[in-house]
Design a protein around this motif. Structure first.
Motif, PDB file in Angstrom:
ATOM      1  N   UNK A  45      14.115  57.496  35.423  1.00 37.37           N
ATOM      2  CA  UNK A  45      14.898  56.538  36.161  1.00 37.37           C
ATOM      3  C   UNK A  45      16.229  56.818  35.407  1.00 37.37           C
ATOM      4  N   UNK A  46      16.394  56.647  34.969  1.00 34.79           N
ATOM      5  CA  UNK A  46      17.815  57.183  35.025  1.00 34.79           C
ATOM      6  C   UNK A  46      18.836  57.961  35.717  1.00 34.79           C
ATOM      7  N   UNK A  47      20.661  57.903  35.629  1.00 33.50           N
ATOM      8  CA  UNK A  47      21.461  59.005  36.298  1.00 33.50           C
ATOM      9  C   UNK A  47      22.686  58.856  35.961  1.00 33.50           C
ATOM     10  N   UNK A  48      22.733  59.562  35.765  1.00 31.81           N
ATOM     11  CA  UNK A  48      24.662  59.627  36.007  1.00 31.81           C
ATOM     12  C   UNK A  48      25.214  59.091  36.966  1.00 31.81           C
ATOM     13  N   UNK A  49      26.922  59.701  36.306  1.00 29.40           N
ATOM     14  CA  UNK A  49      27.371  59.170  37.644  1.00 29.40           C
ATOM     15  C   UNK A  49      27.645  60.721  38.561  1.00 29.40           C
ATOM     16  N   UNK A  50      26.864  61.822  38.032  1.00 29.73           N
ATOM     17  CA  UNK A  50      27.447  61.945  39.915  1.00 29.73           C
ATOM     18  C   UNK A  50      25.932  62.280  40.356  1.00 29.73           C
ATOM     19  N   UNK A  51      24.950  62.189  39.501  1.00 27.80           N
ATOM     20  CA  UNK A  51      23.528  61.539  40.311  1.00 27.80           C
ATOM     21  C   UNK A  51      23.779  59.846  41.085  1.00 27.80           C
ATOM     22  N   UNK A  52      24.144  58.971  40.880  1.00 25.59           N
ATOM     23  CA  UNK A  52      23.928  57.926  41.846  1.00 25.59           C
ATOM     24  C   UNK A  52      24.837  58.005  42.532  1.00 25.59           C
ATOM     25  N   UNK A  53      26.776  58.993  42.386  1.00 23.51           N
ATOM     26  CA  UNK A  53      27.139  59.484  44.183  1.00 23.51           C
ATOM     27  C   UNK A  53      26.663  60.626  44.665  1.00 23.51           C
ATOM     28  N   UNK A 181      28.373  64.634  28.171  1.00 26.61           N
ATOM     29  CA  UNK A 181      29.771  65.070  29.508  1.00 26.61           C
ATOM     30  C   UNK A 181      28.110  65.964  30.431  1.00 26.61           C
ATOM     31  N   UNK A 182      27.515  67.009  30.074  1.00 30.55           N
ATOM     32  CA  UNK A 182      27.410  67.416  32.017  1.00 30.55           C
ATOM     33  C   UNK A 182      26.016  67.918  31.973  1.00 30.55           C
ATOM     34  N   UNK A 183      24.870  67.378  30.853  1.00 31.72           N
ATOM     35  CA  UNK A 183      23.833  66.844  30.944  1.00 31.72           C
ATOM     36  C   UNK A 183      23.330  64.978  30.135  1.00 31.72           C
ATOM     37  N   UNK A 184      24.401  64.201  30.737  1.00 29.01           N
ATOM     38  CA  UNK A 184      24.440  62.970  30.268  1.00 29.01           C
ATOM     39  C   UNK A 184      22.810  62.025  29.793  1.00 29.01           C
ATOM     40  N   UNK A 185      22.421  62.660  31.599  1.00 29.20           N
ATOM     41  CA  UNK A 185      20.672  61.999  31.053  1.00 29.20           C
ATOM     42  C   UNK A 185      19.724  62.461  30.321  1.00 29.20           C
ATOM     43  N   UNK A 186      20.125  64.229  30.273  1.00 38.70           N
ATOM     44  CA  UNK A 186      19.837  64.736  28.684  1.00 38.70           C
ATOM     45  C   UNK A 186      19.843  64.511  27.721  1.00 38.70           C
ATOM     46  N   UNK A 187      20.754  63.829  27.655  1.00 39.55           N
ATOM     47  CA  UNK A 187      21.725  63.276  26.693  1.00 39.55           C
ATOM     48  C   UNK A 187      21.551  62.141  25.932  1.00 39.55           C
ATOM     49  N   UNK A 210      32.541  63.408  23.440  1.00 36.29           N
ATOM     50  CA  UNK A 210      31.610  62.772  23.057  1.00 36.29           C
ATOM     51  C   UNK A 210      30.541  62.537  22.364  1.00 36.29           C
ATOM     52  N   UNK A 211      30.049  63.547  21.585  1.00 36.20           N
ATOM     53  CA  UNK A 211      28.701  63.830  21.130  1.00 36.20           C
ATOM     54  C   UNK A 211      29.026  63.917  20.165  1.00 36.20           C
ATOM     55  N   UNK A 212      29.999  64.453  19.868  1.00 37.53           N
ATOM     56  CA  UNK A 212      30.691  64.848  18.071  1.00 37.53           C
ATOM     57  C   UNK A 212      30.559  63.938  17.363  1.00 37.53           C
ATOM     58  N   UNK A 213      30.226  62.116  17.755  1.00 34.59           N
ATOM     59  CA  UNK A 213      30.219  60.995  16.479  1.00 34.59           C
ATOM     60  C   UNK A 213      29.303  60.868  16.404  1.00 34.59           C
ATOM     61  N   UNK A 214      27.624  61.538  16.817  1.00 36.86           N
ATOM     62  CA  UNK A 214      26.517  61.069  16.030  1.00 36.86           C
ATOM     63  C   UNK A 214      26.488  62.156  15.101  1.00 36.86           C
ATOM     64  N   UNK A 580      37.257  73.254  29.987  1.00 40.60           N
ATOM     65  CA  UNK A 580      36.347  72.496  29.922  1.00 40.60           C
ATOM     66  C   UNK A 580      35.234  71.914  31.051  1.00 40.60           C
ATOM     67  N   UNK A 581      33.963  70.695  30.500  1.00 39.92           N
ATOM     68  CA  UNK A 581      34.076  70.410  31.996  1.00 39.92           C
ATOM     69  C   UNK A 581      34.283  68.814  31.622  1.00 39.92           C
ATOM     70  N   UNK A 582      33.973  68.324  32.984  1.00 43.63           N
ATOM     71  CA  UNK A 582      34.263  66.514  33.006  1.00 43.63           C
ATOM     72  C   UNK A 582      32.600  66.326  33.718  1.00 43.63           C
ATOM     73  N   UNK A 583      32.517  65.700  32.531  1.00 40.74           N
ATOM     74  CA  UNK A 583      31.558  64.142  33.427  1.00 40.74           C
ATOM     75  C   UNK A 583      31.433  64.019  34.853  1.00 40.74           C
ATOM     76  N   UNK A 584      32.161  63.671  35.450  1.00 35.78           N
ATOM     77  CA  UNK A 584      32.117  63.255  37.151  1.00 35.78           C
ATOM     78  C   UNK A 584      32.765  64.331  38.254  1.00 35.78           C
ATOM     79  N   UNK A 585      32.560  65.213  37.595  1.00 41.54           N
ATOM     80  CA  UNK A 585      33.149  67.118  38.817  1.00 41.54           C
ATOM     81  C   UNK A 585      32.526  68.167  38.453  1.00 41.54           C
ATOM     82  N   UNK A 586      32.291  69.163  39.510  1.00 42.50           N
ATOM     83  CA  UNK A 586      30.821  69.504  39.294  1.00 42.50           C
ATOM     84  C   UNK A 586      31.786  71.321  40.039  1.00 42.50           C
TER      85      UNK A 586
END
Length: 686
Positions: A45-53, A181-187, A210-214, A580-586
């Motif tokens: 049931x979750x979606x990322x910014x690209x999924x919503x748009x 960023x490239x697969x945020x729902x998976x993350x 974005x994931x390095x803080x973990x 690198x790739x951005x979360x909002x572009x493809x």
């Protein structure tokens, strides 16, 4: 009369996670999306910014609506509208003319990660029916390091486990990948769950993502030097004898040769090349050897000339630590697009049949000829880079479906000059892309949500997506365009399809791993199945439990040697440049730039630079700078940040990055150098 709202089940087209949702369709238009909580879907049931748009781009006023014929110079983008009848007739006449003058081997086809399994299958079939094996797709620059490496070691490149097993891992290794960023729902659904369960994480990336803080450990190698780190990890695991001795003894061959090949690659040696502290390499290697590990590897490994060596070293590491063939581990290929697998698994490659067998395999060709009813050429074709190199010589015509190679290939300026030399170019797409501007004929295609078809995700999940909107104007589904063109070419008897279901039923017969993925089963089970699925049902969730796909069933460890990147920083170009790739572009923005909510939030490109490097050059955030390599220069704004290591600059790749990259390729994989080139940067006075 207004029709009632319809909930149409669809698969998101943006990445290879395979998220499902409902498109709310009214009178052939998608009004909004609804989350799917009804099925055991990968995204729950979750979606990322690209999924919503995800559906916004299909409503763009820039959509292609009628076939176009070029009237200006190639690259100018000057066209007139023509009828489908004229378009098909022109293309068919040109194909026949080129075949008669130069032979079918002067014609090349490109499939796409933007179209369905059925459509890629028909692109492949049409190329063979015309008589050419010059067949590839832009994913050549995506997974063609990791894929052949894993095939060499394990006999198959496919993901070993479902995503749910990532959540059961004790250690997550994210190497050259940025799934946050490239697969945020998976993350969020799987990696964060593993961390909540007590797993640790290692990140290998010159950038702080974005994931390095973990991360428990963050190794920051210079771009293109990951191979040194991987070789040193192998050295540690073998020299300290912390490898899985039972697994190596029972399920691998070639261990002694591997031991010999890495004995000189100490962590101290790797530190001098990569800049990663030797002790951190040791810590990482010891963790991998002691824990149930999920390896998430992507373009930061793949997109290098030495990427095959690096991926081979990592595959060896996975094997000797026993992190394969059981639950709670994960490794595989992670395409950047939902249908990267749709192209690869339909055999879109210069040496493959759709069955996965080689074109040089006489028995495999004969079996396919029996099913298809026409002869199949037996020679190995050209890969994408060599197709473009041979334009004007061996290659006289290209037929490109859903690919924007004028922007996605390395050294873009050279690619565009080459495209001008084609005798004839057909581009089949939803927008007038940079590549389409060089075409002689442009065919308007239906977009993802405007047709029914099959998608394949990175966990080998095969799912059906359904038509939720009408295509604009006279645009047609890619499969129908190919069927109608085949009829114009006199090949109609081999392309008797009136619906994607009929194509999928043929695929069920031709490609063994999809035998059970029937239209009927996928319609009744929206969550799909895991290939190989030899009969209707769940399919195969975990691969290699008892044997690998090699002739003897064992993992074939591969000796690996150090290979430096083809271009290194020097006095003239002192920085490493990566992207690198951005979360909002493809990809090349062809869809995301036409999605208003995404374009508004991520409007432009930039270059990141470390504060110490910026201070030396007098650069501040927001300054206009010129980034140059030996291929060209681009003007962008600077962003000064600690998130990039000293000596490295990095840009999002969606805009102009490929004007700077290097078209040198690996002799076997044909992978180009897209992630590590020598560059300089200077402030521009405004």
């Amino acid at each position: 009369m207004t029709m009632a709202e319809k909930l149409v089940p669809v698969v998101c087209p943006w990445c290879s996670v395979g998220c499902r949702f409902y498109a709310v369709s009214v009178n052939g238009y998608i009004r909004r999306v609804e989350f799917d909580y009804d099925h055991p879907t990968v995204n729950r049931g979750k979606l990322c910014p690209k999924g919503v748009a995800s559906y916004q781009f299909i409503n763009s006023s820039k959509r292609l609506k009628k076939p176009l014929k070029r009237i200006g110079e190639k690259g100018e983008g000057q066209f007139v509208e023509i009828s489908w009848e004229e378009a098909y007739k022109t293309i068919a006449e040109k194909i026949k003319e080129i075949k008669e003058t130069y032979g079918p081997e002067a014609i090349a086809f490109l499939g796409s990660e933007k179209i369905t399994l059925e459509e890629n299958y028909l692109v492949h079939k049409l190329s063979k029916a015309i008589g050419t094996n010059h067949l590839d797709f832009p994913g050549r620059y995506c997974q063609y390091s990791n894929s052949p490496a894993r095939t060499a070691v394990f006999g198959s490149a496919a993901a070993t486990n479902p995503f749910e097993d990532v959540a059961k891992a004790e250690l997550i290794v994210i190497w050259g990948h940025n799934p946050a960023e490239t697969a945020p729902v998976f993350f969020g659904q799987y990696i964060e769950k593993a961390l909540d369960n007590g797993a640790e994480m290692i990140v290998v990336d010159p950038r702080s993502t974005r994931g390095h803080k973990y991360a428990y450990l963050h190794l920051k190698p210079y771009p293109g030097t990951d191979l040194a780190v991987a070789l040193a990890m192998l050295h540690v695991v073998i020299s300290e004898e912390i490898y899985d001795k039972d697994f190596v003894q029972e399920r691998t061959v070639g261990f002694e040769q591997l031991r010999e090949s890495v004995k000189e690659y100490t962590p101290e040696w790797a530190e001098k090349i990569s800049g990663v502290p030797a002790e951190d390499i040791r810590k990482a290697a010891r963790l991998i050897a002691s824990k149930r590990t999920a390896f998430l590897i992507n373009e930061g490994i793949n997109q290098h000339v030495n990427g095959l060596n690096t991926a081979m070293a990592i595959a060896n590491l996975i094997a000797i630590t026993g992190n394969i063939g059981k639950e709670g581990v994960w490794s595989g290929v992670f395409p950047g697009a939902q249908c990267g697998f749709c192209a690869a698994m339909s055999g879109i490659a210069p040496n493959k049949l759709p069955t996965g067998k080689l074109v040089t395999d006489e028995g495999a060709r004969a079996e396919l000829e029996r099913l298809w009813g026409f002869p199949i050429p037996d020679w190995v074709g050209l890969d994408l880079t060599n197709m473009v190199r041979e334009i004007g010589k061996k290659i006289r015509m290209m037929y490109i479906v859903g690919g924007n190679i004028a922007k996605s290939m390395p050294n873009s300026a050279w690619v565009r000059e080459q495209l001008k030399k084609l005798d004839f170019l057909v581009v089949q797409d939803i927008f007038l892309t940079e590549t389409a501007k060089y075409a002689d004929i442009v065919l308007p295609a239906a977009a993802w949500f405007e047709k029914t078809g099959t998608a394949i995700s990175a966990e080998r999940r095969v799912q059906r997506t359904y038509k939720a909107a009408e295509a604009p104007g006279e645009a047609k589904p890619d499969w129908l365009i190919i069927v109608e063109l085949a009829k114009e070419l006199g090949l109609g008897e081999f392309f008797k399809y009136s619906h994607p279901d009929e194509i999928l039923r043929e695929i069920n017969k031709v490609i063994p791993v999809f035998k059970g993925a029937t239209p009927e089963y996928l319609a009744e089970h929206l969550e799909g199945c895991f290939f190989p699925c030899s009969e209707p049902g769940e399919g195969t969730k975990v691969l290699f439990k008892t044997a690998f796909k090699t002739p003897d069933g064992k993992a074939h460890l591969q000796p690996v040697k150090w290979r430096e990147p083809p271009e290194m920083p020097d006095k003239e170009y002192p920085f490493w440049l990566t992207n690198f790739r951005l979360v909002g572009h493809w990809h090349t923005l062809s869809m995301s730039e036409e999605s208003p909510s995404l374009q508004k939030r991520w409007p432009e490109e930039y270059v990141v630079i470390n504060p110490k490097d910026a201070k030396k050059l007098g650069i501040k955030s927001g300054d206009l700078v010129k980034v140059s390599t030996r291929r060209g220069s681009v003007l962008v704004r600077a962003e000064v940040t600690e998130h990039i290591r000293e000596g490295v600059i990095a840009m999002p790749w969606h805009w102009q990055a490929n004007f700077l990259t290097l078209d040198e390729i690996h002799e076997k994989t044909k992978m180009a150098e897209l992630k590590a080139v020598a560059a300089r940067i200077r402030k521009v006075e405004e």
